[in-house]
Write a protein that holds these residues in place. Structure first.
Motif, short mmCIF file in Angstrom:
data_model
loop_
_atom_site.label_atom_id
_atom_site.label_comp_id
_atom_site.label_asym_id
_atom_site.label_seq_id
_atom_site.Cartn_x
_atom_site.Cartn_y
_atom_site.Cartn_z
N ASP A 67 0.82 -1.22 0.00
CA ASP A 67 0.00 0.00 0.00
C ASP A 67 0.85 1.27 0.00
OD1 ASP A 67 -2.35 -1.54 0.12
OD2 ASP A 67 -2.13 -1.75 2.29
N GLY A 68 2.07 1.17 -0.57
CA GLY A 68 2.92 2.35 -0.68
C GLY A 68 3.57 2.77 0.62
N PHE A 69 3.51 1.95 1.66
CA PHE A 69 4.14 2.29 2.94
C PHE A 69 5.64 2.50 2.75
CE2 PHE A 69 6.36 0.59 6.76
CZ PHE A 69 6.05 1.63 7.62
N ASP A 70 6.12 3.67 3.13
CA ASP A 70 7.53 4.03 2.96
C ASP A 70 8.32 3.55 4.18
OD1 ASP A 70 10.00 5.14 2.59
OD2 ASP A 70 9.32 7.22 2.49
N ALA A 71 8.84 2.32 4.09
CA ALA A 71 9.58 1.74 5.22
C ALA A 71 10.85 2.52 5.51
CB ALA A 71 9.91 0.28 4.93
N ALA A 72 11.53 3.00 4.45
CA ALA A 72 12.76 3.77 4.64
C ALA A 72 12.48 5.06 5.41
CB ALA A 72 13.40 4.07 3.28
N GLY A 73 11.40 5.77 5.02
CA GLY A 73 11.04 6.99 5.73
C GLY A 73 10.63 6.72 7.17
N TYR A 74 9.91 5.63 7.38
CA TYR A 74 9.47 5.26 8.73
C TYR A 74 10.68 5.00 9.63
CZ TYR A 74 7.56 2.35 12.46
OH TYR A 74 7.24 1.81 13.69
N ILE A 75 11.70 4.34 9.08
CA ILE A 75 12.91 4.03 9.86
C ILE A 75 13.62 5.31 10.29
CG2 ILE A 75 15.22 3.04 9.66
CD1 ILE A 75 13.13 0.96 10.13
N ARG A 76 13.75 6.22 9.36
CA ARG A 76 14.45 7.49 9.68
C ARG A 76 13.71 8.26 10.78
NH1 ARG A 76 18.52 9.82 7.09
NH2 ARG A 76 19.35 8.94 5.16
N MET A 82 20.99 8.16 13.72
CA MET A 82 21.92 7.08 13.40
C MET A 82 23.10 7.63 12.60
SD MET A 82 20.68 4.18 14.63
CE MET A 82 20.13 5.14 16.05
N LYS A 83 24.22 6.94 12.70
CA LYS A 83 25.42 7.37 11.97
C LYS A 83 25.22 7.19 10.46
CE LYS A 83 29.24 6.24 13.86
NZ LYS A 83 30.37 5.42 14.37
N ARG A 84 24.46 6.15 10.08
CA ARG A 84 24.26 5.85 8.67
C ARG A 84 22.99 5.00 8.53
NH1 ARG A 84 27.09 7.92 4.83
NH2 ARG A 84 27.69 6.78 2.95
N TYR A 85 22.27 5.25 7.44
CA TYR A 85 21.07 4.47 7.15
C TYR A 85 21.30 3.68 5.86
CZ TYR A 85 18.77 7.46 10.60
OH TYR A 85 18.44 8.12 11.77
N VAL A 86 21.21 2.36 5.97
CA VAL A 86 21.55 1.48 4.86
C VAL A 86 20.35 0.58 4.55
CG1 VAL A 86 23.08 -0.39 4.09
CG2 VAL A 86 23.98 1.47 5.52
N MET A 87 20.10 0.37 3.27
CA MET A 87 19.07 -0.57 2.82
C MET A 87 19.76 -1.78 2.19
SD MET A 87 15.91 -1.43 1.91
CE MET A 87 15.04 0.10 2.23
N THR A 88 19.38 -3.00 2.61
CA THR A 88 19.80 -4.18 1.85
C THR A 88 18.56 -4.73 1.16
OG1 THR A 88 19.38 -5.84 3.56
CG2 THR A 88 21.48 -4.69 3.65
N THR A 89 18.63 -4.92 -0.14
CA THR A 89 17.44 -5.32 -0.88
C THR A 89 17.80 -6.01 -2.19
OG1 THR A 89 15.29 -4.52 -1.65
CG2 THR A 89 17.20 -3.11 -2.08
N MET A 90 16.78 -6.45 -2.89
CA MET A 90 16.97 -7.11 -4.19
C MET A 90 15.64 -7.09 -4.92
SD MET A 90 17.00 -11.12 -2.96
CE MET A 90 17.88 -10.81 -1.44
#
Length: 299
Positions: A67-76, A82-90
């Motif tokens: 439903d378009g939920f922005d997980a990256a934005g939610y995490i931030r 945090m020192k760094r925000y990293v996504m691992t994906t495929m």
């Protein structure tokens, strides 16, 4: 049960083994039923409510989910500072969903496991300077190794093919059934064993067995007695430590997938010493080639 979950566990175990403190934060309800005792002992103490301040936060898999939920934005927003925000994906195809692009670009780094995804994410609009090639999926060589305790398949033949997948069209189960039925007769000494790793048959849905028989009946007009041996295992929830027994019971692994982000079953079967037949396209070509695999050409 998914490859993404395996990747997440591998990441935190890998960090910990190399002396980097790792916290595991679970955002959805999950069962430990499919995990072996050693894995639970290893990752159990890592499960926390909050990450350590001033650390690197690694978000596993979905930049923008259902439903378009922005997980990256939610995490931030949920874990500032945090020192760094990293996504691992495929992703399994030649482009990624449009709704993924902006969340990926909002991260400091995006780790993908294959050169295939380095190209597909960049082609879709993820900024090149964000992308890192980090092959974060792998296997435990102490678990996935040739062993003397194989599964005995029903109606076992002299030569047993094994395939392992979720019952979706992307996995090419229709191609596999057609190829096997066209190649082998009932009196030939070969069997096809399908391990459906995510069961169907709930909430009134048809089972994989029912769907397979419907496809075979509509495509070939054959009764079960006119078919070569095809076994379908579904609804099983085996711990990781039991999976090698399925590979050990087979003579070859086959999966004509229409696209893979990585292709864990290919890798595990190769680790077990099996000949492997797979598609010559997408993420699995990171470790499969004509020297070590039987590759299926594509159009």
């Amino acid at each position: 049960m998914s490859g993404y979950a395996v990747g997440a566990r591998n990441l935190v175990k890998g960090f910990a083994a190399r002396g980097y403190p790792a916290d595991l934060i679970c955002f959805c309800h999950a069962t430990q039923g499919s995990l072996d005792a050693r894995t639970i002992r290893t990752i159990g103490p890592m499960i926390k409510d909050q990450p350590a301040k001033d650390s690197v936060l690694v978000l596993q898999h979905l930049p923008a989910g259902h439903d378009g939920f922005d997980a990256a934005g939610y995490i931030r927003k949920s874990y500032p500072g945090m020192k760094r925000y990293v996504m691992t994906t495929m992703f399994e195809t030649d482009l990624i969903p449009n709704i993924w692009v902006s969340p990926c670009n909002s991260m400091d780094e995006v780790w993908v496991g294959t050169k295939f995804n380095m190209e597909t994410f960049a082609r879709s609009g993820v900024r090149q300077e964000k992308l890192r090639l980090v092959p974060f999926l792998g296997f435990d060589p102490s678990v996935f190794a040739p062993q003397p305790n194989p599964v005995k398949f029903p109606g076992e033949k002299q030569y047993n093919f094994l395939s392992l997948f979720e019952w979706t069209k992307r996995k090419g189960w229709d191609v596999l059934l057609r190829a096997f039925i066209e190649e082998f007769r009932p009196d030939e000494d070969a069997a096809l064993n399908l391990y459906v790793c995510r069961g169907l048959g709930t909430n009134g849905q048809k089972t994989a067995n029912m769907l397979a028989m419907e496809y075979i009946s509509e495509t070939f007009r054959l009764s079960p007695k006119d078919l070569p041996v095809i076994n379908i295992f579904e609804g099983l929830s085996l711990p990781d430590s039991e999976m090698p027994r399925f590979y050990a019971g087979a003579n070859a692994f086959v999966l004509p997938s229409r696209g893979e982000g990585w292709g864990m079953p290919y890798l595990e079967a190769m680790a077990m010493g099996l000949p492997v037949i797979g598609t010559n396209w997408s993420g699995n070509t990171e470790f499969m080639n004509r020297e070590n695999s039987y590759l299926i050409d594509i159009e």
